[in-house]
Design an enzyme around this catalytic site. Structure first.
Site, short mmCIF file in Angstrom:
data_model
loop_
_atom_site.label_atom_id
_atom_site.label_comp_id
_atom_site.label_asym_id
_atom_site.label_seq_id
_atom_site.Cartn_x
_atom_site.Cartn_y
_atom_site.Cartn_z
N GLU A 170 0.81 -1.23 0.00
CA GLU A 170 0.00 0.00 0.00
C GLU A 170 0.84 1.27 0.00
O GLU A 170 0.78 2.08 0.92
CB GLU A 170 -0.96 0.01 1.19
CG GLU A 170 -2.04 -1.04 1.10
CD GLU A 170 -3.10 -0.92 2.19
OE1 GLU A 170 -2.98 -0.03 3.05
OE2 GLU A 170 -4.05 -1.71 2.16
N GLU A 384 -5.29 -8.50 0.90
CA GLU A 384 -5.96 -8.12 2.15
C GLU A 384 -7.43 -7.80 1.87
O GLU A 384 -7.75 -7.17 0.85
CB GLU A 384 -5.35 -6.85 2.77
CG GLU A 384 -4.06 -7.05 3.50
CD GLU A 384 -3.54 -5.76 4.13
OE1 GLU A 384 -4.35 -4.93 4.59
OE2 GLU A 384 -2.31 -5.60 4.15
C1 BGP Z 1 -4.10 -1.91 5.61
C2 BGP Z 1 -2.72 -2.31 6.08
C3 BGP Z 1 -2.74 -3.37 7.14
C4 BGP Z 1 -3.87 -3.21 8.16
C5 BGP Z 1 -5.20 -2.88 7.51
C6 BGP Z 1 -6.27 -2.53 8.49
O1 BGP Z 1 -4.05 -0.62 5.09
O2 BGP Z 1 -1.98 -2.81 5.00
O3 BGP Z 1 -1.47 -3.40 7.73
O4 BGP Z 1 -3.50 -2.41 9.17
O5 BGP Z 1 -5.06 -1.82 6.60
O6 BGP Z 1 -6.08 -1.23 8.93
P1 BGP Z 1 -6.40 -0.70 10.38
O7 BGP Z 1 -5.58 -1.51 11.29
O8 BGP Z 1 -6.04 0.74 10.36
O9 BGP Z 1 -7.86 -0.91 10.58
#
Ligand code: BGP
Length: 488
Positions: A170, A384
């Site tokens: 990302e 993800e």
């Molecule tokens: C994405 C990242 C992850 C994870 C996820 C959820 O952007 O790649 O590492 O953190 O988001 O985000 P959050 O923990 O802010 O809810």
């Protein structure tokens, strides 16, 4: 669009789950690991939610065999994890820390032994602090050189054992949070610096891909991009144009470089006018052009809605009073960024939201997959997708999380429709396998199939407890996705 029957998932479809080093490993200063920018950032009071940090996290460093045993019990086909650069190279570029490297070799060996396909992310935001100090992190070209060195070490040591590699996680998210909003390290609010750093990251990404193709000819490599499709707020042509602009700035600006080796002309021109465009040398162009990813990793949470803004009127007023180019004025007085002049974001009244205000949009997932296929025509790996929620541990030690099952079920059904439409998808990694540290939301925003008993203040015993969603996903994997439709 309606299919009377959905295609089954391909036989070799990879059912996976994901994580990232800083969010799970802990052992932040163990066995020679150097500090990362997140280790430093999280120590400053006020930077993170209730001062949470990854010092212990869920201590996966010491629990990795137990975690992999749970993956095996679930039947997981693939596991995406990231390597902490400063565990392998404590100062980012010098001596290798053999103990740190051994951790990842053991992790990969254990995964392979249990029949789980490892997916290795090279960079999930935890830059070695030493590189931030020496070279201003991603603003220095030396950091791209150091990244190539770090990648070479991993390709040498793990290239024969790991097939799927992710370069940057990302890039769109960590550059904007780091340099536009000052919400992640290095905590800067400066668009010029953001675009400059982003360019160096593009070079680092391309160098890694080029090197990989020389060293690991049988492997597959690509970046993981946080893709959110932009919708027009209405069918007013001005809103449609605003959504086009949003797509260009939020998505094509990154994806065109990854997949076509060049910046989209429209966006580059607007940035150049505002004095924000990065300097691209001929050598850079050659590096970017040569680097072709084998697949695109897509992280999908939600998209966005764009509408025309009222800046046009204000710009016209400014223009009437000034001979200065209005774009330059915006950059100088800090009132507008170029994209702010081209679209405004709006709430989508059709969508529900998570407890953290993220839109829930399964159909947007299909839209995303279709657009990416149409524009870039590469196999897609969902690296993800998942729901952050507050889970309750019951007295009899169960976690009933029907909301997570519903979320995943709805998204996977749209993925299956996209497959049926004709999109090529290698696999799907839910975020996340275990509960873990949310960068800015501590430990109470949970994503995992496996509950980890800890909270923001105390790591307690870090007991692992499978949630209801664990058994739901287990059944889905066992039936290669067939239980998705029978449960609908
Ligand atoms: C994405 C990242 C992850 C994870 C996820 C959820 O952007 O790649 O590492 O953190 O988001 O985000 P959050 O923990 O802010 O809810």
């Amino acid at each position: 669009m309606f299919h009377t029957q959905l295609d089954p998932f391909p036989q070799n479809f990879l059912w996976g789950a994901a994580s990232a080093a800083y969010q799970i490993e802990g052992a932040w200063a163990t066995e020679g690991k150097g500090p990362s920018i997140w280790d430093t950032y999280a120590q400053v009071p006020g930077n993170t939610f209730e001062e949470t940090n990854g010092k212990v996290a869920i201590d996966h460093y010491h629990h990795y065999k137990e975690d992999i045993a749970l993956m095996k019990e679930m039947g997981l086909g693939a596991y995406r994890f990231s390597v902490a650069w400063s565990r392998v190279l404590p100062d980012g570029e010098g001596e290798v820390n053999e103990a740190g490297l051994a951790f990842y070799e053991n992790l990969v060996d254990e995964l392979v032994k249990q029949g789980i396909v490892p997916i290795l992310t090279l960079y999930h935001w935890d830059l070695p602090q030493a590189l931030q100090d020496k070279y201003q992190g991603w603003e220095g070209r030396e950091t791209a050189v150091a990244f190539e060195k770090y990648c070479r070490i991993l390709f040498e040591r793990l290239g024969t054992k790991v097939t799927y590699w992710v370069t940057m996680n990302e890039q769109n998210v960590f550059t904007s949070l780091g340099y536009r909003w000052a919400a992640h390290p290095p905590g800067v609010k400066d668009l010029k610096r953001m675009y400059a750093a982003n360019h160096i990251i593009n070079i680092a990404n391309a160098k890694a891909i080029n090197l990989f193709h020389e060293m690991v000819p049988l492997g597959k490599i690509g970046p993981s991009f946080g893709y959110g499709p932009m919708y027009p707020f209405s069918c007013d042509p001005e809103d449609v144009l605003a959504a086009e602009n949003g797509e260009a700035f939020n998505n094509a600006w990154f994806l065109d470089v990854y997949c076509k080796g060049e910046y989209p002309k429209f966006v580059y021109k607007q940035l150049a006018k505002a004095g924000l465009a990065p300097v691209v040398t001929e050598e850079d162009q050659a590096i970017l052009k040569k680097a072709k990813p084998d697949f695109l990793g897509i992280n999908y949470y939600h998209g966005g809605t764009a509408q025309q803004n009222n800046y046009q009127k204000q710009i016209a007023e400014k223009r009437a009073f000034s001979k200065v180019d209005p774009y330059l004025m915006q950059a100088e007085d800090g009132t507008f960024s170029p994209e702010e002049t081209m679209f405004a974001t709006a709430e989508n009244p059709n969508l529900k939201k998570t407890d953290w205000g993220w839109e829930i949009d399964p159909v947007g997932f299909r839209v995303a997959l279709r657009r990416i296929q149409a524009n870039y025509d590469l196999p897609i790996f969902i690296t993800e997708n998942g729901l952050g929620a507050i889970d309750q541990l019951t007295e009899d030690k169960k976690i009933h999380d029907p909301y997570r099952i519903t979320y995943l079920q709805e998204h996977l059904l749209e993925l299956q429709k996209a497959l049926t439409d004709g999109v090529e998808i290698i696999g799907y990694c839910a975020w996340s396998f275990t509960d873990l540290l949310s960068w800015l939301n501590g430990y109470q925003k949970r994503y995992g199939f496996v509950y980890v008993d800890r909270d923001n203040q105390s790591a307690r015993q870090l007991e692992r407890i499978p949630k209801d969603s664990f058994y739901w996903y287990q059944e889905l994997i066992r039936t290669n996705g067939a239980s998705l439709i029978s449960h609908t």
